[in-house]
Design a protein around this motif. Structure first.
Motif, PDB file in Angstrom:
ATOM      1  N   GLU A   1      -3.439 -20.218   7.002  1.00  0.00           N
ATOM      2  CA  GLU A   1      -3.544 -19.632   5.661  1.00  0.00           C
ATOM      3  C   GLU A   1      -2.579 -18.455   5.516  1.00  0.00           C
ATOM      4  OE1 GLU A   1      -7.267 -17.719   5.006  1.00  0.00           O
ATOM      5  OE2 GLU A   1      -6.886 -17.336   2.881  1.00  0.00           O
ATOM      6  N   VAL A   2      -1.845 -18.457   4.420  1.00  0.00           N
ATOM      7  CA  VAL A   2      -0.929 -17.342   4.148  1.00  0.00           C
ATOM      8  C   VAL A   2      -1.740 -16.110   3.758  1.00  0.00           C
ATOM      9  CG1 VAL A   2       0.929 -16.512   2.670  1.00  0.00           C
ATOM     10  CG2 VAL A   2       0.889 -18.917   3.400  1.00  0.00           C
ATOM     11  N   GLN A   3      -1.480 -15.009   4.438  1.00  0.00           N
ATOM     12  CA  GLN A   3      -2.223 -13.781   4.159  1.00  0.00           C
ATOM     13  C   GLN A   3      -1.313 -12.573   4.162  1.00  0.00           C
ATOM     14  OE1 GLN A   3      -5.576 -13.458   6.983  1.00  0.00           O
ATOM     15  NE2 GLN A   3      -6.895 -13.462   5.162  1.00  0.00           N
ATOM     16  N   LEU A   4      -1.645 -11.643   3.305  1.00  0.00           N
ATOM     17  CA  LEU A   4      -0.994 -10.341   3.290  1.00  0.00           C
ATOM     18  C   LEU A   4      -2.108  -9.303   3.266  1.00  0.00           C
ATOM     19  CD1 LEU A   4       1.547 -11.294   0.540  1.00  0.00           C
ATOM     20  CD2 LEU A   4       2.191 -10.717   2.878  1.00  0.00           C
ATOM     21  N   VAL A   5      -2.032  -8.361   4.181  1.00  0.00           N
ATOM     22  CA  VAL A   5      -3.078  -7.342   4.275  1.00  0.00           C
ATOM     23  C   VAL A   5      -2.442  -5.965   4.171  1.00  0.00           C
ATOM     24  CG1 VAL A   5      -4.925  -6.388   5.677  1.00  0.00           C
ATOM     25  CG2 VAL A   5      -4.499  -8.855   5.704  1.00  0.00           C
ATOM     26  N   GLU A   6      -2.850  -5.242   3.136  1.00  0.00           N
ATOM     27  CA  GLU A   6      -2.323  -3.902   2.905  1.00  0.00           C
ATOM     28  C   GLU A   6      -3.208  -2.840   3.558  1.00  0.00           C
ATOM     29  OE1 GLU A   6      -1.880  -6.311  -1.011  1.00  0.00           O
ATOM     30  OE2 GLU A   6      -3.393  -5.981   0.545  1.00  0.00           O
ATOM     31  N   SER A   7      -2.593  -1.735   3.888  1.00  0.00           N
ATOM     32  CA  SER A   7      -3.337  -0.595   4.418  1.00  0.00           C
ATOM     33  C   SER A   7      -2.580   0.681   4.074  1.00  0.00           C
ATOM     34  CB  SER A   7      -3.510  -0.709   5.933  1.00  0.00           C
ATOM     35  OG  SER A   7      -2.247  -0.749   6.569  1.00  0.00           O
ATOM     36  N   GLY A   8      -3.268   1.800   4.214  1.00  0.00           N
ATOM     37  CA  GLY A   8      -2.613   3.088   4.038  1.00  0.00           C
ATOM     38  C   GLY A   8      -2.959   3.836   2.772  1.00  0.00           C
ATOM     39  N   GLY A   9      -3.698   3.201   1.874  1.00  0.00           N
ATOM     40  CA  GLY A   9      -4.064   3.882   0.637  1.00  0.00           C
ATOM     41  C   GLY A   9      -5.082   4.979   0.885  1.00  0.00           C
ATOM     42  N   GLY A  10      -5.295   5.792  -0.123  1.00  0.00           N
ATOM     43  CA  GLY A  10      -6.281   6.859   0.009  1.00  0.00           C
ATOM     44  C   GLY A  10      -6.172   7.863  -1.111  1.00  0.00           C
ATOM     45  N   LEU A  11      -6.904   8.954  -0.946  1.00  0.00           N
ATOM     46  CA  LEU A  11      -6.886  10.053  -1.911  1.00  0.00           C
ATOM     47  C   LEU A  11      -5.900  11.102  -1.428  1.00  0.00           C
ATOM     48  CD1 LEU A  11      -8.022  11.652  -4.321  1.00  0.00           C
ATOM     49  CD2 LEU A  11      -9.857  12.453  -2.814  1.00  0.00           C
ATOM     50  N   GLU A  12      -4.910  11.401  -2.244  1.00  0.00           N
ATOM     51  CA  GLU A  12      -3.852  12.314  -1.844  1.00  0.00           C
ATOM     52  C   GLU A  12      -3.615  13.368  -2.924  1.00  0.00           C
ATOM     53  OE1 GLU A  12      -2.625  12.058   1.142  1.00  0.00           O
ATOM     54  OE2 GLU A  12      -3.522  10.100   1.617  1.00  0.00           O
ATOM     55  N   ARG A  13      -3.057  14.482  -2.510  1.00  0.00           N
ATOM     56  CA  ARG A  13      -2.744  15.554  -3.463  1.00  0.00           C
ATOM     57  C   ARG A  13      -1.365  15.324  -4.075  1.00  0.00           C
ATOM     58  NH1 ARG A  13      -7.656  17.090  -3.726  1.00  0.00           N
ATOM     59  NH2 ARG A  13      -8.459  18.574  -2.181  1.00  0.00           N
ATOM     60  N   PRO A  14      -1.158  15.743  -5.293  1.00  0.00           N
ATOM     61  CA  PRO A  14       0.189  15.646  -5.884  1.00  0.00           C
ATOM     62  C   PRO A  14       1.201  16.374  -5.015  1.00  0.00           C
ATOM     63  CG  PRO A  14      -1.437  16.231  -7.557  1.00  0.00           C
ATOM     64  CD  PRO A  14      -2.153  16.295  -6.241  1.00  0.00           C
ATOM     65  N   GLY A  15       2.377  15.765  -4.906  1.00  0.00           N
ATOM     66  CA  GLY A  15       3.456  16.379  -4.139  1.00  0.00           C
ATOM     67  C   GLY A  15       3.495  15.985  -2.682  1.00  0.00           C
ATOM     68  N   THR A  16       2.435  15.353  -2.213  1.00  0.00           N
ATOM     69  CA  THR A  16       2.402  14.939  -0.814  1.00  0.00           C
ATOM     70  C   THR A  16       3.016  13.544  -0.648  1.00  0.00           C
ATOM     71  OG1 THR A  16       0.170  14.029  -1.027  1.00  0.00           O
ATOM     72  CG2 THR A  16       0.363  16.338  -0.379  1.00  0.00           C
ATOM     73  N   SER A  17       2.981  13.033   0.584  1.00  0.00           N
ATOM     74  CA  SER A  17       3.581  11.730   0.884  1.00  0.00           C
ATOM     75  C   SER A  17       2.536  10.772   1.436  1.00  0.00           C
ATOM     76  CB  SER A  17       4.709  11.900   1.907  1.00  0.00           C
ATOM     77  OG  SER A  17       5.747  12.696   1.384  1.00  0.00           O
ATOM     78  N   LEU A  18       2.874   9.492   1.355  1.00  0.00           N
ATOM     79  CA  LEU A  18       1.954   8.447   1.799  1.00  0.00           C
ATOM     80  C   LEU A  18       2.786   7.259   2.241  1.00  0.00           C
ATOM     81  CD1 LEU A  18      -1.144   7.772   1.781  1.00  0.00           C
ATOM     82  CD2 LEU A  18      -0.773   6.738  -0.459  1.00  0.00           C
TER      83      LEU A  18
END
Lengths: 121, 108
Positions: A1-18
């Protein structure tokens, strides 16, 4: 089965990086371009960035150019999206999407479940 | 930048109806238009690629046509599962892609 799994999201402050990551499986990863598409609940999807099968061609939406960087590691079957100088308007569900065209850009045929990015002070 | 419009923005229809949605682009995009269906809570689903090619697994009740700056998506014999929002997308200047604003098909 073709799958794509994302990670790394979250709650961040303006001006920061992700950094968002996407892991692909079930297909020959280095044959296909990969895209990031974001969508705010109740709004239409917005294409953010795409990278060709070999990383040679990269595109960004005007709304993110200069702040977002897409990259891929075909040895690890992963694509990353580096987001700098986060803005509140970057808050959305971010989808990793496989292109349907082999060795070319064509369409978005397989979508991950998405990872949520919320930018708030 | 290529601007995209869709019409109507929403349409009310009944099961069994034929629904046609149009997509217009501000520049000639040749055949490079795709269509997606989106239902709340999930990811968009590819229906049609390159104007008229039906994505594998998609019902033949969906069809696409057009060229240049004018494109249409037609849904024949509307089914309950077809009530959704539909988006066109152009990629004439790949790797740049643009989605249209969407057309919502709801129950009359």
């Amino acid at each position: 089965e073709v799958q794509l799994v994302e990670s790394g999201g979250g709650l961040e402050r303006p001006g920061t990086s992700l950094r968002l990551s996407c892991a692909g499986s079930g297909f020959i990863f280095d044959d296909y371009a990969i895209h990031w598409v974001r969508q705010v609940a109740g709004k239409g999807p917005e294409w953010v960035s795409g990278i060709s099968w070999n990383g040679a061609k990269i595109g960004y939406a005007d709304s993110v150019k200069g702040r977002f960087t897409i990259s891929r590691d075909n040895r690890r079957n992963t694509v990353s999206l580096q987001i700098n100088s986060l803005k509140k308007e970057d808050s959305a569900m971010y989808y990793c999407v496989k292109d349907g065209g082999k060795y070319e850009f064509e369409s978005m045929d397989v979508w991950g479940k998405g990872t949520t990015v919320t930018v708030s002070s | 930048d290529i601007k995209m419009t869709q019409s109507p923005s929403s349409v009310s229809a009944s099961v069994g109806d034929r629904v046609t949605i149009t997509c217009q682009t501000s520049q000639d995009v040749r055949k490079f238009v795709n269509w997606y269906q989106h239902k709340s809570g999930g990811a968009p689903k590819l229906l049609i690629y390159d104007t008229s090619n039906l994505q594998r697994g998609v019902s033949s009740r969906f069809s696409g046509s057009g060229s240049g700056t004018y494109f249409t998506l037609t849904i024949n014999n509307l089914r309950p599962e077809d009530f959704a929002t539909y988006y066109c997308q152009q990629y004439n200047q790949a790797p740049l892609f643009t989605f249209g604003p969407g057309t919502t098909v709801d129950v009359k």
